[in-house]
Design a protein around this motif. Structure first.
Motif, PDB file in Angstrom:
ATOM      1  N   THR A   1       0.834  -1.207   0.000  1.00  0.00           N
ATOM      2  CA  THR A   1       0.000   0.000   0.000  1.00  0.00           C
ATOM      3  C   THR A   1       0.863   1.249   0.000  1.00  0.00           C
ATOM      4  O   THR A   1       0.666   2.166  -0.798  1.00  0.00           O
ATOM      5  CB  THR A   1      -0.926   0.006   1.226  1.00  0.00           C
ATOM      6  N   LEU A   2       1.861   1.279   0.903  1.00  0.00           N
ATOM      7  CA  LEU A   2       2.735   2.452   0.974  1.00  0.00           C
ATOM      8  C   LEU A   2       3.568   2.581  -0.291  1.00  0.00           C
ATOM      9  O   LEU A   2       3.926   3.689  -0.697  1.00  0.00           O
ATOM     10  CB  LEU A   2       3.643   2.340   2.203  1.00  0.00           C
ATOM     11  N   GLY A   3       3.883   1.449  -0.914  1.00  0.00           N
ATOM     12  CA  GLY A   3       4.674   1.497  -2.134  1.00  0.00           C
ATOM     13  C   GLY A   3       3.942   2.145  -3.288  1.00  0.00           C
ATOM     14  O   GLY A   3       4.569   2.561  -4.267  1.00  0.00           O
TER      15      GLY A   3
ATOM     16  N   GLY B   1       1.774  16.460   2.674  1.00  0.00           N
ATOM     17  CA  GLY B   1       1.992  15.023   2.695  1.00  0.00           C
ATOM     18  C   GLY B   1       0.940  14.292   3.506  1.00  0.00           C
ATOM     19  O   GLY B   1       0.381  13.274   3.067  1.00  0.00           O
ATOM     20  N   LEU B   2       0.626  14.808   4.703  1.00  0.00           N
ATOM     21  CA  LEU B   2      -0.385  14.166   5.536  1.00  0.00           C
ATOM     22  C   LEU B   2      -1.772  14.291   4.918  1.00  0.00           C
ATOM     23  O   LEU B   2      -2.596  13.369   5.016  1.00  0.00           O
ATOM     24  CB  LEU B   2      -0.369  14.788   6.937  1.00  0.00           C
ATOM     25  N   SER B   3      -2.042  15.432   4.300  1.00  0.00           N
ATOM     26  CA  SER B   3      -3.330  15.614   3.631  1.00  0.00           C
ATOM     27  C   SER B   3      -3.509  14.573   2.525  1.00  0.00           C
ATOM     28  O   SER B   3      -4.599  14.017   2.340  1.00  0.00           O
ATOM     29  CB  SER B   3      -3.430  17.024   3.049  1.00  0.00           C
TER      30      SER B   3
ATOM     31  N   CYS C   1      -5.550   9.043  -0.537  1.00  0.00           N
ATOM     32  CA  CYS C   1      -5.291   7.607  -0.585  1.00  0.00           C
ATOM     33  C   CYS C   1      -6.601   6.854  -0.350  1.00  0.00           C
ATOM     34  O   CYS C   1      -7.403   7.245   0.502  1.00  0.00           O
ATOM     35  CB  CYS C   1      -4.273   7.208   0.487  1.00  0.00           C
ATOM     36  N   VAL C   2      -6.831   5.806  -1.112  1.00  0.00           N
ATOM     37  CA  VAL C   2      -8.043   5.000  -0.948  1.00  0.00           C
ATOM     38  C   VAL C   2      -7.618   3.552  -0.723  1.00  0.00           C
ATOM     39  O   VAL C   2      -7.062   2.915  -1.614  1.00  0.00           O
ATOM     40  CB  VAL C   2      -8.940   5.097  -2.194  1.00  0.00           C
ATOM     41  N   PRO C   3      -7.841   3.029   0.489  1.00  0.00           N
ATOM     42  CA  PRO C   3      -8.400   3.701   1.664  1.00  0.00           C
ATOM     43  C   PRO C   3      -7.391   4.661   2.293  1.00  0.00           C
ATOM     44  O   PRO C   3      -6.208   4.624   1.972  1.00  0.00           O
ATOM     45  CB  PRO C   3      -8.708   2.535   2.625  1.00  0.00           C
ATOM     46  N   ALA C   4      -7.908   5.508   3.175  1.00  0.00           N
ATOM     47  CA  ALA C   4      -7.052   6.508   3.808  1.00  0.00           C
ATOM     48  C   ALA C   4      -6.025   5.842   4.720  1.00  0.00           C
ATOM     49  O   ALA C   4      -6.226   4.730   5.207  1.00  0.00           O
ATOM     50  CB  ALA C   4      -7.906   7.475   4.623  1.00  0.00           C
TER      51      ALA C   4
ATOM     52  N   VAL D   1      -7.297   3.056   7.198  1.00  0.00           N
ATOM     53  CA  VAL D   1      -8.643   3.259   7.731  1.00  0.00           C
ATOM     54  C   VAL D   1      -9.616   2.678   6.726  1.00  0.00           C
ATOM     55  O   VAL D   1      -9.841   3.246   5.661  1.00  0.00           O
ATOM     56  CB  VAL D   1      -8.932   4.756   7.963  1.00  0.00           C
ATOM     57  N   GLU D   2     -10.150   1.512   7.036  1.00  0.00           N
ATOM     58  CA  GLU D   2     -10.986   0.796   6.083  1.00  0.00           C
ATOM     59  C   GLU D   2     -12.349   1.452   5.977  1.00  0.00           C
ATOM     60  O   GLU D   2     -12.806   2.170   6.866  1.00  0.00           O
ATOM     61  CB  GLU D   2     -11.163  -0.660   6.537  1.00  0.00           C
TER      62      GLU D   2
END
Length: 1001
Positions: free
Chosen positions: A747-749, A808-810, A816-819, A849-850
């Motif tokens: 996911t992070l990748g 970046g945090l925003s 991002c999906v999911p956040a 966060v699903e």
């Protein structure tokens, strides 16, 4: 016998009466007691709810019917009640009103059985999950206020079924989906407030134009895109329209001028373009318009100011052209005119202010020419006159000296000439007088003694002459005196040394003379002293070394003599310059280094290693002997050191070879590499470089190596500790841990954002996991900010870092999906590249966060770092994006104060509590980092206030990170006024110095 029996019966009856209560509490009261038992109630609250009363009608917060004893209303706001919504309330058959606002009710709202409700206010609580469908089935509901909770998901379709609803407020929740058009079917609506929810981008539904009874439409911060539908012009009963802080485009439709009942129209902070349509002047009740911060162009319509009740006009930060309309001079009610940051030209109406009750006028950053209208304060109410950065000429009107209401005057960077009227110097309420960068002449008048509230006096780059009057010592609140680039002469008045609030004294490039002031014990807040390029004589006062926060000292270009005082070593100076004087003698050891070479140029009699040793006139032959002996001892020492270093190097190479071979003994074919970008290296090249001499950091989750690849590129490799992996495994649920870890990495990748550190790949072999990131040469923000390199972080750099990290945090929270919730936002996890651009890093405890909503997710253990953890996370283990917002707020406070999140200086407090208590007791100046340039104080204080909003104790009061980004961007859009929410409370757009409406300091 009969008499005895009667007596016995009478006594028994009396005894029974004693044993039974005189009256029984009615059924409504019993239901209320059940509701109380279902809640956690503070000891002092509801103490008068007495079960021995006959009815509850005299209890706190209870309303009853005037003729009967049944309960009709319950109002218990702000009592710190906690727990789920008490279902027993819905058993009270005639209960028409419930107000439980500003408590801790949650997480669920079971309201279906409250069928008699007319009014429900459960705002500012802890309710989560989707909005209940059952709300729409309450047949008599007129008023529904659910704002400031954590409801998520889309607004349900059932909300189109409300039969009688007149007021709906869902502001400050976590609602998703688009703003629904089906609300246009609720024909009874008079107020609709959906502001500040993270809706999906979508248009403003044209169907809302069908709400013919609507009086208030608030859709600020709802992620609206596209054009404003002309159908809104049909809302002839609408008094308040707020579509601000969205992404609306296109022109303002002329149909909007058909809102014949409008009192306030707010369209600020969008991307609207085109001209302002004519027709607003015919709106008889219009009091305020705010079209600021858009892309509007063309001239301001002449008829705009003919609206008879118009009080405030905000059109700043657009691309408007042409002159300020003549009609503004005859606007009968206009008190606030903010047109700064446009392209306006021409001259101002000559009668401006004569009949208009102006309180604030800001025309800064335009191309307006001509003179300041002489009667601009004839009504005697003007408090702010802001016209900097124009082409104004002529004299400052004498009438301004009679304008005793003035508090702020900013006329810098114009072409004003002549003397400043004497009376202007001494206006009693004025806190700011900025006249710099003009062609003003004359002297600083002794009348300045009457300026009892003057805090900032900026006169730089004019043609002022004469001496600084001793009367300036009476201006006890003066923080800044900047008068550089003038022709001031004479000595500094001794009274200047007694100003207790003085923080900046800048008198560079004048003709001042005499000796520097002694007796400056009062300068406890002085951070900058610049007296360069004058004619001062005598020695440097040793007392300067006792000034506790002085960090900028420039005395260059004078005729100072004597030695550099040793006391100056007490200072922590970011800027130090005594060049081009007549100083002599040895330098203090602290300054006898190469870093201060440019601080002492042009003083030929100064002695120090950085400029060569003193002339060899006193040392004689013995110096040669001592020099030879010293050379011999130095040689012996160097030889011994070489032997020692060689031995250590041999041992270390053997140790490194052992460790590397231990790692490499694992079969290389069993290493699994997962790449997320096109790679120019293999896992083997990474493994070959994991030497101990390449370690650049070590933390709770692993060790970080700097790896220089064969192609010259540099990467950072994080090797996770096995224990850290096991701990994460335990949290993620046992045997599925590896799969969870790999899914998280994948996911992070996928993240692609300029302010998220780039993850090149990961390498996995059994319980050994390597993460390969882009290398950030300036390390972490925490190391730089709280280390020896803090001087590299000027305000511009700190602001850029704050905005980068916020973006970046925003991205993580909203794009991002999911956040993704980071869960460990801190200054040590914000990395800096070579240009000090910031990247958010270290996702070792990040969580997805699903689901479509943003409901808080419970964690089995606390993740995060001391001083950064949000209060609710610490005691509930429930986490959502607002937890990251709190941590980021702490980072903002670090950037502003220069202090770490926890420090012995704070006692038992953390940084957030220390800032709040210090500001309350001593003022904002005592929390700002003294190393920062206070030219930017307004910006710094605004960022401080954003940090305080982000660290609000209640999650619902913290802005979403997308909104934080906008707030930070607006810090540098000068002139942003304070915003109030619809209840009159300060919104997250509040700034400390809200009256600083114009342009840069």
């Amino acid at each position: 016998m009969g008499a005895a029996l009667l007596l016995l019966l009478a006594n028994a009856a009396a005894l029974l009466l004693l044993l039974l209560p005189a009256q029984a509490l009615n059924q409504d009261g019993l239901y209320l007691l059940d509701a109380k038992r279902a809640l956690t109630v503070p000891a002092a609250a509801l103490a008068d709810w007495n079960p021995r009363d006959a009815t509850p009608c005299n209890w706190t917060g209870i309303d009853c019917d005037t003729t009967a004893a049944f309960v009709t209303g319950i109002s218990l706001p702000s009592l710190n009640l906690a727990g789920s919504f008490p279902a027993a309330l819905c058993r009270i058959p005639r209960l028409r009103s419930i107000d439980l606002s500003d408590n801790y009710i949650g997480p669920d709202l079971d309201i279906a059985r409250c069928t008699a409700l007319v009014r429900l206010d459960i705002s500012t609580n802890d309710l989560v999950g989707p909005l209940p469908d059952a709300l729409a089935d309450l047949p008599d509901l007129l008023y529904l206020n659910l704002q400031s909770n954590n409801f998520s998901g889309p607004i349900p379709d059932s909300f189109a079924r409300f039969a009688k609803l007149q007021s709906l407020s869902l502001v400050y929740n976590l609602l998703g989906g688009e703003v629904p058009g089906f609300l246009g079917a609720v024909a009874t609506l008079r107020e609709l407030n959906l502001s500040y929810n993270p809706f999906a981008p979508g248009p403003l539904p044209p169907r809302l134009g069908d709400l013919s009874a609507l009086r208030v439409l608030w859709l600020a911060g709802c992620n609206l895109v596209g054009a404003i539908p002309p159908s809104l012009g049909r809302l002839t009963n609408l008094t308040d329209l707020d579509l601000s802080t969205n992404a609306l485009t296109g022109p303002i439709p002329p149909e909007i001028t058909g809102l014949t009942s409008a009192i306030q129209i707010e369209l600020y902070n969008n991307s609207l373009s085109g001209p302002i349509p004519p027709g607003f002047g015919k709106l008889q009740d219009l009091r305020g318009i705010d079209f600021a911060m858009n892309k509007l162009h063309g001239a301001i319509p002449e008829d705009l100011f003919r609206a008879p009740k118009l009080e405030t006009v905000h059109l700043y930060a657009n691309a408007l052209t042409g002159p300020v309309p003549e009609s503004v001079a005859s606007a009968p009610s206009l008190s606030e005119l903010r047109l700064f940051a446009n392209r306006l030209n021409g001259t101002l109406p000559a009668d401006l202010g004569r009949t208009t009750p102006l309180v604030c006028i800001d025309l800064s950053d335009n191309a307006i020419s001509g003179e300041i209208p002489p009667g601009i304060c004839d009504r005697g109410e003007l408090q702010e006159l802001l016209m900097l950065d124009n082409m104004l000429s002529g004299r400052i009107p004498d009438a301004l000296g009679r304008c005793r209401s003035l508090r702020r005057v900013r006329l810098s960077n114009n072409r004003l000439a002549g003397d400043v009227p004497d009376a202007v110097w001494g206006l009693p309420h004025m806190s700011l007088l900025e006249l710099n960068d003009n062609q003003l002449t004359g002297q600083i008048s002794p009348v300045i003694a009457g300026a009892a509230n003057l805090s900032k006096l900026v006169l730089s780059n004019n043609r002022l002459t004469g001496s600084i009057p001793s009367d300036i010592g009476s201006v006890s609140k003066l923080y800044e005196l900047s008068a550089d680039g003038n022709m001031l002469s004479g000595p500094l008045p001794s009274s200047l040394g007694g100003l207790p609030e003085l923080g900046r004294l800048v008198l560079r490039n004048n003709s001042l003379s005499g000796q520097l002031l002694r007796g400056i014990d009062s300068w406890k807040k002085l951070s900058e002293l610049n007296l360069a390029d004058n004619g001062f004589t005598g020695s440097i006062p040793p007392e300067l070394g006792d000034l506790p926060v002085l960090n900028y000292l420039d005395l260059s270009g004078n005729q100072l003599t004597g030695e550099v005082p040793m006391q100056l070593e007490n200072l922590k100076l970011n800027q130090f310059n005594v060049s081009d004087n007549q100083l002599r003698g040895p330098l203090p050891p602290q300054y006898a280094t190469e870093a201060y070479r440019n601080s002492f140029l042009g003083n030929p009699e100064l002695c120090g290693e950085i400029a060569g040793l003193c002339p060899d006139s006193t040392q004689g032959r013995s110096s040669k002997y001592h020099s030879g002996f010293a050379w011999m001892m130095r040689s012996i020492f160097i030889f011994a050191a070489v032997i020692l270093v060689a031995g250590v190097a041999w041992f270390y190479c053997r140790y490194r070879s052992f460790n590397r071979s231990k790692l490499m003994r694992a079969d290389r074919s069993k290493w699994t590499l997962t790449s997320f970008h096109k790679l120019s290296f293999s896992e083997y090249e990474i493994l070959d470089c994991l030497d101990e001499d390449n370690v650049i950091g070590s933390g709770a989750s692993g060790k970080v190596y700097k790896v220089v690849l064969s192609n010259g590129e540099v990467v950072a490799v994080k090797k996770l500790w096995s224990a850290a992996v096991k701990n994460r495994d335990a949290e993620n649920g046992g045997s599925a841990a590896d799969d969870s870890f790999e899914a998280e990495v994948r996911t992070l990748g996928k993240i692609r954002h300029k302010n998220i550190v780039k993850l090149w790949c990961c390498c996995i072999h059994k319980d050994c996991k390597l993460l390969v990131y882009e290398y950030m040469p300036n390390g972490s923000l925490g190391d730089v900010l709280h280390g020896a390199k803090a001087g590299l972080l000027d305000w511009a750099t700190r602001y850029k870092i704050a905005l980068d990290a916020a973006e970046g945090l925003s991205y993580l929270h909203h794009d991002c999906v999911p956040a993704i919730v980071h869960r460990d936002v801190k200054s040590n996890n914000i990395l800096l590249d070579a240009e000090f651009s910031a990247r958010v890093a270290d996702f070792g405890v990040a969580k997805v966060v699903e689901g479509t909503g943003r409901a808080a997710k419970s964690m089995s253990v606390i993740a995060g770092s001391c001083g950064y953890i949000a209060p609710e996370y610490a005691y509930t283990l429930r986490v959502n994006e607002k937890s990251d917002t709190y941590s980021f707020g702490v980072v903002l406070l670090e950037l502003v104060t220069g202090k770490p999140p926890v420090d012995p200086e704070f006692g038992e407090k953390d940084l957030v509590k220390w800032v709040c208590s210090t500001m309350e007791q001593k003022g904002v100046e005592h929390v700002l980092d003294s190393r920062l340039d206070m030219d930017f104080k307004d910006e710094i204080v605004r960022v401080l206030n954003i940090g305080l909003v982000c660290t609000s104790s209640l999650p619902i009061n913290r802005p979403a990170m997308r909104r934080v980004v906008k707030m930070l961007q607006e810090v540098r859009v000068e002139g942003r006024p304070p915003r109030m929410d619809k209840d009159g409370k300060l919104s997250p757009y509040y700034y400390e110095d809200a009256s600083d409406q114009g342009s840069s300091v």
